[in-house]
Design an enzyme around this catalytic site. Structure first.
Site, mmCIF file in Angstrom:
data_model
loop_
_atom_site.group_PDB
_atom_site.id
_atom_site.type_symbol
_atom_site.label_atom_id
_atom_site.label_comp_id
_atom_site.label_asym_id
_atom_site.label_seq_id
_atom_site.Cartn_x
_atom_site.Cartn_y
_atom_site.Cartn_z
ATOM 1 N N LYS A 164 37.559 47.084 35.066
ATOM 2 C CA LYS A 164 36.886 45.789 34.996
ATOM 3 C C LYS A 164 35.501 45.890 34.362
ATOM 4 C CE LYS A 164 39.559 43.659 38.646
ATOM 5 N NZ LYS A 164 40.444 44.731 39.162
HETATM 6 C C1 LIG Z 1 41.817 44.571 39.216
HETATM 7 C C2 LIG Z 1 42.614 45.801 39.191
HETATM 8 C C3 LIG Z 1 43.980 45.780 38.865
HETATM 9 C C4 LIG Z 1 44.721 44.490 38.598
HETATM 10 O O1 LIG Z 1 44.337 43.909 37.374
HETATM 11 P P1 LIG Z 1 44.672 42.360 37.112
HETATM 12 O O2 LIG Z 1 43.985 42.038 35.847
HETATM 13 O O3 LIG Z 1 44.114 41.620 38.280
HETATM 14 O O4 LIG Z 1 46.149 42.243 37.032
HETATM 15 C C5 LIG Z 1 44.651 46.981 38.808
HETATM 16 N N1 LIG Z 1 44.031 48.151 39.080
HETATM 17 C C6 LIG Z 1 42.731 48.207 39.401
HETATM 18 C C7 LIG Z 1 42.115 49.518 39.709
HETATM 19 C C8 LIG Z 1 41.974 47.039 39.464
HETATM 20 O O5 LIG Z 1 40.677 47.119 39.773
#
Ligand SMILES: *Cc1c(COP(=O)(O)O)cnc(C)c1O
Length: 501
Positions: free
Chosen positions: A115
């Site tokens: 993210k």
């Molecule tokens: C947020 C997250 C996900 C999921 O991603 P989305 O975009 O919500 O589908 C998967 N793995 C990790 C480590 C995350 O932080």
């Protein structure tokens, strides 16, 4: 390029307006009116570009109220060597003797989760959008987190002039390391609040606050405008498209694939943001055979891709991959809009049913269309444990619990289908973020029991030979600065008291 709502709101918005608003006035999500294409020239040029340059090029096609050079200024800052190391997003071949599998390591940023890629950039996009649209109010970022968004958003917006950030996280629904990362956040404009409940409670509460027009008027009168850093914000989603383009270009550049050769992409999925970004990359012209949508035991999406029925009325499980413990995958709304060729009436109806009954079912044609591209699957914690050990034994790579969900589903898909297409795995978090589960998988169940977080992290470092990331080191000795715990009914009041005093 203008942005429209998935629920048919009449007005159209510029990219900058869409980024500031976060969510459309009718509660729908912003989507671009059309999807821009990458030309052969773009791809050729990208072979000599760094990630920040590829990102600026991709974004310039969506955010055309910024120039490419402005965007490059932002991506250079967001993806600096200081924050990410020399290669911000390494594409790593898993095995020297197997040319099929590649890991796209998206977690070398400040909080060790994918993210960061979007949330290091979003603050630049948002403050620039505010300036350019003449917005003088203070922006308050309001976010619900299943763990990783919260910290990544806090780091992105911390001490950014003209902004406040409030993060709601579910009690117990995040890992110890995730929680520690959040509650030790410094910065004068950061607020972290625990909500009794699960992620969906927190997310629903945030959505309610956004759609409460009386409350928003009250905030506006106080000089404050709410916006979102969740992947419902287009400014959060668009930067993610760039790394799938980058992965394809990397494979081309290193001659692992020929021009036009399709790849598979495996994405551990929660809110459907990351995999939707891969879908947009495909629509822009990146050849993709399958998008493999990997769920944990909260397998709403897996069921949806097999039956066409989206049903959130089910037991909620806490798993070792907490960032995917989600029953309402918000970004699916965008896919439905696109797949139905913009049938906003139908999309609005499905979303209404989801809101009121917790369930909707798409028609056969829509389902078939999705099934041609998407492969759904799910793994429970036992499967994840086995897969972490399997990947480690087979390739010497230690993957985190989320990434392991992806591998688990892919392995089964591969043996079932015999599909030898080159495959990119989105690796979404550093294993250090989930070290107890990872070490239990490698050393055997019970390994972490009775050990402190620091001891487990040290053991993981010894085992894997990986350096402990700065963001994880010494977490437990940092002072806790955020201690509030509230019920979900109190979220709005909390926002009011933080922002209006
Ligand atoms: C947020 C997250 C996900 C999921 O991603 P989305 O975009 O919500 O589908 C998967 N793995 C990790 C480590 C995350 O932080």
């Amino acid at each position: 390029m203008k942005y429209i709502s998935t629920r048919g709101y009449e007005g159209k918005f510029t990219a900058q307006e869409a980024i500031i608003k976060g969510i459309a006035p009718d509660g729908g999500l912003f989507v671009p009116e059309s999807i821009p294409l990458l030309t052969d020239d773009d791809i050729e040029q990208m072979k000599t570009m760094q990630f920040c340059e590829i990102s600026a090029r991709v974004l310039s096609k969506y955010l055309d109220d910024f120039s490419e050079s402005e965007l490059l200024g932002y991506t250079r800052e967001a993806y600096s060597e200081e924050k990410w190391g020399e290669n911000p997003i390494p594409l790593v071949q898993l095995n020297s003797y197997n040319e099929r599998e590649y890991i796209l390591e998206l977690w070398h940023g400040p909080t060790c989760a994918f993210k960061d890629v979007a949330l290091q950039l979003l603050p630049h996009l948002m403050t620039a959008s505010m300036k350019k649209t003449g917005e003088s109010k203070k922006i308050c970022i309001l976010t619900a987190t299943s763990g990783d968004t919260g910290k990544a958003a806090l780091e992105g917006f911390k001490d950014l002039p003209g902004t406040e950030i409030i993060v709601f996280y579910p009690t117990g629904g995040v890992s110890e390391a995730q929680k520690l990362q959040m509650i030790t956040t410094t910065g004068d404009n950061t607020h972290v609040v625990a909500v009794n409940g699960c992620f969906d409670d927190a997310q629903t509460g945030v959505k309610k606050i956004f759609s409460d027009s009386a409350f928003n008027d009250e905030l506006n009168a106080g000089g404050i405008k709410l916006s979102s850093a969740n992947s419902i914000n287009w400014g959060r989603l668009a930067p993610q498209i760039a790394y799938y383009v980058y992965a394809y270009v990397e494979l081309l550049r290193t001659e692992k694939i020929a021009k036009g050769e399709a790849i598979n992409i495996v994405v551990p999925t929660g809110n459907f943001g990351n995999i939707l970004a891969a879908w947009f990359a495909k629509q822009m012209g990146i050849p993709v055979r399958k998008l493999i949508c990997a769920s944990n035991k909260n397998k709403v999406l897996c069921d949806f891709f097999s039956s066409g029925k989206y049903d959130r009325n089910r037991e909620f499980f806490k798993t070792t991959s907490p960032s995917m413990d989600i029953l309402i995958s918000s970004n699916l709304e965008r896919l439905l809009f696109e797949i139905t060729d913009g049938d906003f009436k139908q999309v609005s109806e499905w979303m209404r049913e989801l809101n009121t009954e917790g369930v909707y079912k798409v028609d056969e044609k829509t389902l078939k269309k999705m099934q041609m591209l998407f492969v759904g699957g799910f793994a429970d914690d036992t499967g994840v444990t086995k897969t972490i050990l399997d990947v480690y034994d087979r390739t010497d790579n230690v993957v985190d619990t989320h990434t392991a969900v992806g591998f688990n589903i892919y392995n089964r898909y591969h043996s079932r289908s015999g599909d030898e297409t080159k495959t990119v795995f989105a690796s979404t978090a550093s294993p250090f973020k989930f070290s107890p589960a990872v070490m239990d998988a490698i050393r055997g169940e019970g390994f972490s029991e009775g050990k402190s977080n620091d001891e487990i992290i040290k053991a993981l470092s010894d085992e894997s030979g990986l350096e402990i990331p700065a963001a994880i080191k010494d977490l437990s000795s940092k002072p806790v600065l955020h201690k509030d715990v509230i019920d979900k009914e109190q979220m709005q009041e909390k926002v009011r008291s933080i922002l209006l005093g």
